[in-house]
Design a protein around this motif. Structure first.
Motif, short mmCIF file in Angstrom:
data_model
loop_
_atom_site.label_atom_id
_atom_site.label_comp_id
_atom_site.label_asym_id
_atom_site.label_seq_id
_atom_site.Cartn_x
_atom_site.Cartn_y
_atom_site.Cartn_z
N GLU A 340 7.80 41.84 -4.11
CA GLU A 340 8.86 41.44 -3.58
C GLU A 340 9.30 40.14 -4.50
O GLU A 340 10.13 39.49 -4.76
CB GLU A 340 8.39 41.26 -2.28
N THR A 341 8.16 40.27 -5.45
CA THR A 341 8.70 39.02 -6.63
C THR A 341 9.39 39.11 -7.75
O THR A 341 10.19 39.16 -7.94
CB THR A 341 7.14 38.72 -7.61
N VAL A 342 9.85 40.77 -8.26
CA VAL A 342 10.18 41.57 -8.58
C VAL A 342 11.28 41.38 -8.14
O VAL A 342 12.51 41.06 -8.69
CB VAL A 342 10.32 42.54 -9.90
N SER A 343 11.46 41.66 -6.99
CA SER A 343 13.00 42.16 -6.49
C SER A 343 13.59 40.72 -6.08
O SER A 343 15.11 40.34 -6.20
CB SER A 343 12.68 42.22 -4.92
N LYS A 344 12.79 39.52 -5.88
CA LYS A 344 13.43 38.46 -5.72
C LYS A 344 14.00 37.82 -6.48
O LYS A 344 14.92 36.93 -7.29
CB LYS A 344 12.46 37.03 -4.93
N ALA A 345 13.43 38.00 -8.16
CA ALA A 345 13.33 37.59 -9.07
C ALA A 345 14.46 38.21 -9.68
O ALA A 345 16.22 37.68 -10.28
CB ALA A 345 13.21 38.45 -10.20
N ALA A 346 14.83 39.59 -9.53
CA ALA A 346 16.85 40.15 -10.12
C ALA A 346 17.35 39.99 -8.82
O ALA A 346 18.34 39.80 -9.74
CB ALA A 346 15.85 42.23 -9.58
N SER A 347 16.88 39.34 -7.81
CA SER A 347 18.61 39.50 -6.88
C SER A 347 19.15 38.05 -7.53
O SER A 347 20.09 37.55 -7.19
CB SER A 347 17.82 39.37 -5.39
N ASP A 348 18.32 37.57 -7.75
CA ASP A 348 18.53 36.65 -8.34
C ASP A 348 18.87 35.67 -9.65
O ASP A 348 20.39 35.19 -9.59
CB ASP A 348 17.31 35.00 -8.58
N LEU A 349 18.91 36.44 -10.63
CA LEU A 349 19.37 37.53 -12.04
C LEU A 349 20.58 38.13 -11.72
O LEU A 349 21.95 36.93 -12.10
CB LEU A 349 18.68 37.47 -12.73
N TYR A 350 20.75 38.91 -10.84
CA TYR A 350 22.33 39.08 -9.99
C TYR A 350 22.92 38.07 -9.63
O TYR A 350 24.55 38.13 -9.80
CB TYR A 350 21.72 40.17 -9.11
N GLN A 351 22.78 37.15 -8.24
CA GLN A 351 23.64 35.87 -8.50
C GLN A 351 23.85 34.97 -9.45
O GLN A 351 24.87 34.67 -9.69
CB GLN A 351 22.94 35.03 -7.11
N ASN A 352 22.74 35.12 -10.07
CA ASN A 352 23.60 34.01 -11.81
C ASN A 352 24.50 34.60 -12.90
O ASN A 352 24.74 34.32 -13.11
CB ASN A 352 22.19 33.10 -11.82
N LEU A 353 24.32 35.40 -12.78
CA LEU A 353 24.93 36.51 -13.65
C LEU A 353 26.80 36.81 -12.98
O LEU A 353 27.61 36.24 -13.16
CB LEU A 353 24.88 38.06 -13.81
N GLN A 354 26.77 36.93 -11.76
CA GLN A 354 27.94 36.72 -10.40
C GLN A 354 28.73 35.14 -10.69
O GLN A 354 29.54 34.97 -10.92
CB GLN A 354 28.09 37.06 -9.29
N ALA A 355 27.46 34.50 -10.93
CA ALA A 355 27.98 33.58 -10.89
C ALA A 355 29.27 33.09 -12.30
O ALA A 355 29.43 31.40 -12.49
CB ALA A 355 26.98 31.96 -10.14
N ALA A 356 28.33 33.57 -12.87
CA ALA A 356 28.90 32.82 -14.57
C ALA A 356 30.23 33.96 -15.01
O ALA A 356 30.35 33.65 -16.02
CB ALA A 356 27.22 33.74 -15.77
N GLY A 357 30.61 34.53 -14.35
CA GLY A 357 31.37 35.71 -13.93
C GLY A 357 31.36 36.44 -14.78
O GLY A 357 32.45 37.30 -15.39
N VAL A 358 29.95 37.06 -15.03
CA VAL A 358 29.73 38.20 -15.90
C VAL A 358 29.74 39.45 -14.70
O VAL A 358 29.16 39.49 -13.49
CB VAL A 358 28.43 38.57 -16.09
N GLU A 359 30.29 40.70 -14.63
CA GLU A 359 30.26 42.00 -14.01
C GLU A 359 29.34 42.79 -13.80
O GLU A 359 28.75 43.17 -14.68
CB GLU A 359 32.23 43.03 -14.64
N VAL A 360 28.34 42.54 -13.07
CA VAL A 360 27.20 43.58 -12.56
C VAL A 360 27.15 44.30 -11.71
O VAL A 360 27.50 44.30 -11.02
CB VAL A 360 26.09 42.07 -12.75
N LEU A 361 26.73 45.99 -11.48
CA LEU A 361 26.35 46.53 -11.36
C LEU A 361 24.47 46.49 -11.21
O LEU A 361 23.90 46.95 -12.27
CB LEU A 361 26.60 47.66 -11.96
N TYR A 362 24.23 46.13 -9.93
CA TYR A 362 22.39 45.87 -9.80
C TYR A 362 21.92 46.98 -9.13
O TYR A 362 21.87 47.42 -8.03
CB TYR A 362 22.46 44.33 -9.25
N ASP A 363 21.52 48.00 -10.11
CA ASP A 363 20.42 49.15 -9.31
C ASP A 363 19.21 48.37 -8.42
O ASP A 363 18.02 48.19 -9.38
CB ASP A 363 20.10 49.86 -10.76
N ASP A 364 19.56 48.37 -7.13
CA ASP A 364 18.14 48.11 -6.31
C ASP A 364 17.77 48.55 -5.51
O ASP A 364 16.96 48.40 -4.55
CB ASP A 364 18.99 46.75 -5.33
N ARG A 365 17.88 49.85 -5.92
CA ARG A 365 17.76 51.43 -5.38
C ARG A 365 15.75 51.36 -5.33
O ARG A 365 15.16 51.26 -6.13
CB ARG A 365 18.01 52.65 -5.88
#
Length: 420
Positions: A340-365
């Motif tokens: 859960e700690t890794v999952s939340k950190a990855a999800s937060d980073l995903y949101q931050n990259l999107q907010a910065a205008g970076v096109e990102v594919l997040y492998d959350d599988r």
């Protein structure tokens, strides 16, 4: 975009019936899906790449003053009869109709053509716009799906029966103006291919009945279907079909060539009065006389360009997309989806990259690290970012360009600065 929700599935095995690099990797990585020989569906990853290719082309066409139009793929047979190409063009798809019209010059069996090109539509269209020398010059372009009944559709996106094409048509009052615009288009094409990551050779080819030369834009690749000869002094190239007639380079007057294999990605022609004669496209000149409009045509295959990019940019692991047309800029891999700690950190980073205008594919599988790394290499997004319990222990993430064997550890702040 979260990969678990994306319409994407990769394959460990290459398609059995396609031997070309672009067909194998694009299908295996989930960019396209083969429907039948020469016909492909573009899946979400592939469509993003195709749209980026087309937008680069569109920007450069707008920059040289061309107006965008969209002409029909379904065309009346009478236009093709008027130019004589109804019987001459062996790749023309001919369609029938259950509702023939009285003015149809052909039997109901063949009432229409599926457009392999659009001279037969754009020329009569221009008659409604051009009447005086004051209306010239004009230039229009479109990005359209084309259809050609190729005897041997092969090499993935390189030679299809259904494909994307940008065609530009220009209209002029005199040869000097036509030549000036022809050269302007050549410059725009050079910029396009550089932006796509496939710098192209400028190649002299036969001009047929139109002029001494036309010009092709060819990208050197080991699997290219054309043979061209490149001047070692000035880099102007000559297509094999006319090379024997070329005593010296037409640009620098030296005969010192190297032979290479290449794939065509664009071509330009001075049509002159070939099609304006067929449709009586004339203008009233300044002195009151009637003159025939001169034309030029200029083509680029966006889908073919996509295939050529893959032929040039790959390794044993998969595709390596140039950043300008990559489906996403960053592939974010969260390792340990159940943590859960890794999952939340990855999800937060995903949101931050999107907010910065970076096109990102997040492998959350919920997949193994090995599977995620293999898929990431196969898909070929320019930058990979890995977040895991190990990297979190250092308050950092692992950053690795797809075209490099080296990675580095970065803080989130430094990562976002690097990517933006």
């Amino acid at each position: 975009m979260k990969q678990s929700q994306y319409f994407l599935k990769t394959s460990k095995a290459a398609p059995k019936d396609d031997v070309s690099v672009n067909a194998r990797l694009l299908e295996q990585a989930g960019f396209v899906q083969k429907v039948m020989a020469g016909v492909y569906s573009y899946l979400p990853l592939g469509l993003r790449v195709l749209q980026k290719v087309e937008n680069i082309i569109r920007e450069e066409m707008n920059a040289i003053g061309a107006s965008e139009v969209l002409m029909p793929a379904l065309q009346p047979s009478k236009n093709w009869v008027a130019t004589g190409r109804w019987d001459e063009l062996d790749v023309l798809f001919k369609l029938g109709s259950r509702h023939p019209k009285n003015d149809d010059p052909l039997p109901a069996t063949y009432s229409y053509a599926l457009g392999p090109t659009h001279e037969e539509i754009v020329t009569p269209m221009a008659k409604e716009i051009i009447g005086s020398y004051r209306d010239l010059p004009k230039a229009v372009f479109q990005i359209q799906t084309k259809f050609r009944d190729e005897a041997r559709a092969k090499a993935g996106l390189m030679r299809g029966r259904e494909f994307r094409m940008k065609d530009l048509y220009s209209f002029h009052s005199n040869e000097e103006d036509l030549t000036a615009y022809y050269n302007k288009v050549a410059g725009a094409y050079k910029r396009i291919f550089e932006r796509l990551g496939i710098p192209a050779l400028y190649v002299e080819a036969s001009g047929g009945t139109f002029s001494k030369y036309s010009h092709e834009f060819q990208v050197e690749t080991p699997n290219g279907e054309d043979t061209v000869y490149v001047c070692n002094k000035c880099s102007l190239a000559v297509n094999k079909e006319i090379f024997d007639d070329q005593k010296v380079c037409s640009n620098c007057n030296v005969r010192d060539y190297r032979e290479t294999k290449a794939s065509e990605v664009g071509n330009i022609f001075e049509l002159k009065t070939k099609y304006s004669d067929s449709f009586n496209l004339k203008f009233t000149d300044e002195d009151g006389s009637q003159k025939t409009v001169l034309m030029g045509c200029y083509g680029i295959g966006p889908s073919r360009c996509m295939g050529v990019v893959v032929e040039q940019h790959f390794d044993e692991k998969g595709i390596i997309w140039p950043e300008s047309i990559a489906p996403f800029k960053v592939h974010l891999l969260g390792l340990g989806a159940k943590d859960e700690t890794v999952s939340k950190a990855a999800s937060d980073l995903y949101q931050n990259l999107q907010a910065a205008g970076v096109e990102v594919l997040y492998d959350d599988r919920d997949s193994s690290a090995g599977e995620k790394f293999a898929d990431s290499d196969l898909i070929g997004i320019p930058y990979r970012v890995v977040i895991s319990a190990k990297t979190m222990g250092e308050n950092k993430v692992e950053f690795k360009p797809r075209n490099s064997a080296e990675s580095e550890m970065l803080t989130i702040e430094d990562l976002i600065k690097k990517l933006t």
